[in-house]
Enzyme design. Structure first.
Site, mmCIF file in Angstrom:
data_model
loop_
_atom_site.group_PDB
_atom_site.id
_atom_site.type_symbol
_atom_site.label_atom_id
_atom_site.label_comp_id
_atom_site.label_asym_id
_atom_site.label_seq_id
_atom_site.Cartn_x
_atom_site.Cartn_y
_atom_site.Cartn_z
ATOM 1 N N GLY A 1 0.813 -1.208 0.000
ATOM 2 C CA GLY A 1 0.000 0.000 0.000
ATOM 3 C C GLY A 1 0.843 1.253 0.000
ATOM 4 O O GLY A 1 0.585 2.213 -0.741
ATOM 5 N N TYR A 2 1.883 1.254 0.821
ATOM 6 C CA TYR A 2 2.785 2.396 0.900
ATOM 7 C C TYR A 2 3.494 2.611 -0.439
ATOM 8 O O TYR A 2 3.582 3.733 -0.940
ATOM 9 C CB TYR A 2 3.807 2.164 2.009
ATOM 10 C CG TYR A 2 4.740 3.328 2.251
ATOM 11 C CD1 TYR A 2 4.353 4.400 3.043
ATOM 12 C CD2 TYR A 2 6.024 3.350 1.700
ATOM 13 C CE1 TYR A 2 5.210 5.462 3.278
ATOM 14 C CE2 TYR A 2 6.885 4.402 1.924
ATOM 15 C CZ TYR A 2 6.477 5.457 2.717
ATOM 16 O OH TYR A 2 7.327 6.507 2.937
ATOM 17 N N ALA A 3 3.997 1.519 -1.035
ATOM 18 C CA ALA A 3 4.687 1.625 -2.317
ATOM 19 C C ALA A 3 3.746 2.161 -3.400
ATOM 20 O O ALA A 3 4.124 3.024 -4.204
ATOM 21 C CB ALA A 3 5.247 0.264 -2.733
ATOM 22 N N SER B 1 1.096 4.038 -2.970
ATOM 23 C CA SER B 1 0.771 5.447 -2.698
ATOM 24 C C SER B 1 1.922 6.359 -3.085
ATOM 25 O O SER B 1 1.704 7.426 -3.675
ATOM 26 C CB SER B 1 0.416 5.635 -1.218
ATOM 27 O OG SER B 1 1.545 5.497 -0.369
ATOM 28 N N LYS B 2 3.136 5.961 -2.785
ATOM 29 C CA LYS B 2 4.279 6.825 -3.075
ATOM 30 C C LYS B 2 4.640 6.811 -4.565
ATOM 31 O O LYS B 2 5.127 7.813 -5.100
ATOM 32 C CB LYS B 2 5.481 6.417 -2.223
ATOM 33 C CG LYS B 2 5.292 6.703 -0.730
ATOM 34 C CD LYS B 2 5.046 8.166 -0.445
ATOM 35 C CE LYS B 2 4.941 8.450 1.039
ATOM 36 N NZ LYS B 2 4.777 9.902 1.336
#
Length: 253
Positions: A157-159, A161-162
Site C-alpha cells: 500500500g505504501y509503495a 501510494s508513493k
C-alpha cells in the site's frame, strides 16, 4: 542569499508534529517563514514544535486533522482557507505506513494508507493550489519516497501510494508551472524516524541497508531542512516536476 529567504512567507506543513515534517517546519521558520502546522495529534497549544518555532521568532498556528477521515480533512481545509488569505508554501508531508506481506495486506491497511498518503495529499494540494493559481505564485512540495522509484518489501500500500505521488507531482507541475506555481517533491532515503524503527531494529535488514548507502549512515531529519528551503524559495523558481532524493546516495548505487 536573498534567493533562499522566506521572510514574510506563510508555510502550511502537514504531519509536522514529529519526524521529517517537524524538521522541515523548523527549517522553513529559520529561513523566515511563519508556520501553519497540522497533525492528527496536534495540541491546540504548547506543543514542542510550537515552542521551537516561537523560539526562532516566527509565528505558529496549530491545527488538528485526521487525514484518513474525509470530513475531518474538509473541515480543516475550510477553516484554514478562511483563516489565511494567502498561503505561500505547502509542504504535503503527512503520511503513514502499514507493514504486512502483500498476500496478507488487508483492505483496512490498504485503504488507510491510500487515504492518508494519496487521497488527502491530492485534496490538500488541489484546495490550497486553487488560491495559488489565482494569485499567480506558490510552492507545493510533496514528501515522496525511495518507493516512488522502487517496490519495497511488505509495504504494498505504501509503495503504491508513493509511486502515485511521483506521478501526481508531475501531473500538477505540467498544469500549474505556467500559472506561477512550482510543484516538486522530496524523496527521503532511509531516515531515523518512527517509520523505519522496525528496519533499524532488524540486524539483518539494517546491515543490508547500510551496506548499500554510500554515505554509510541512516539519514537524520535535519537533513531535510536545506532541500525544503531550496524548493520553497526563489532559488528554485525554474524547478518544476522534480523529485529531489535525499538518500545518502542510495539511488546512485
Amino acid at each position: 542569499m536573498n534567493l533562499f529567504s522566506l521572510e514574510n512567507k506563510v508555510a502550511l506543513v502537514t504531519g509536522c508534529n514529529k519526524g521529517i515534517g517537524k524538521a522541515i517546519a523548523i527549517g522553513l521558520a529559520e529561513a523566515g517563514a511563519d508556520i501553519i502546522g497540522v497533525s492528527s495529534s496536534m495540541p491546540s497549544q504548547g506543543s514542542e514544535i510550537e515552542e521551537k518555532i516561537l523560539q526562532i521568532g516566527r509565528k505558529f498556528y496549530p491545527y488538528q486533522a485526521d487525514f484518513s477521515n474525509r470530513e475531518s480533512l474538509y473541515t480543516f481545509l475550510e477553516k484554514v482557507k478562511a483563516d489565511f488569505e494567502k498561503i505561500d508554501i505547502l509542504i504535503n508531508n503527512a503520511g503513514t505506513i502499514m507493514r504486512n506481506p502483500a498476500a496478507e495486506h488487508s483492505d483496512e491497511y490498504w485503504d488507510r494508507v491510500l487515504d492518508i498518503n494519496l487521497d488527502a495529499q491530492f485534496i490538500v494540494a488541489r484546495e490550497i493550489g486553487k488560491k495559488m493559481i489565482e494569485i499567480g505564485s506558490g510552492k507545493i512540495i510533496f514528501t515522496a519516497s525511495l518507493l516512488t522509484f522502487q517496490g519495497g518489501i511488505n509495504v504494498p500500500g505504501y509503495a503504491a501510494s508513493k509511486g502515485a505521488i511521483g506521478s501526481l507531482i508531475k501531473a500538477l507541475a505540467n498544469e500549474w508551472a505556467s500559472k506561477g506555481v512550482n510543484v516538486n517533491g522530496i524523496a527521503p532515503g532511509y531516515i531515523s524516524t518512527d517509520n523505519t524503527e522496525a528496519l533499524r531494529n532488524d540486524p539483518v535488514r539494517s546491515k543490508s541497508i547500510l551496506d548499500r548507502i554510500p554515505a554509510g549512515r541512516w539519514g537524520e531529519t535535519d537533513d531535510f531542512k536545506g532541500p525544503a528551503v531550496f524548493l520553497a524559495s526563489d532559488a528554485a523558481k525554474y524547478v518544476h516536476g522534480t523529485i529531489l532524493t535525499v538518500d545518502g546516495g542510495w539511488m546512485g548505487r
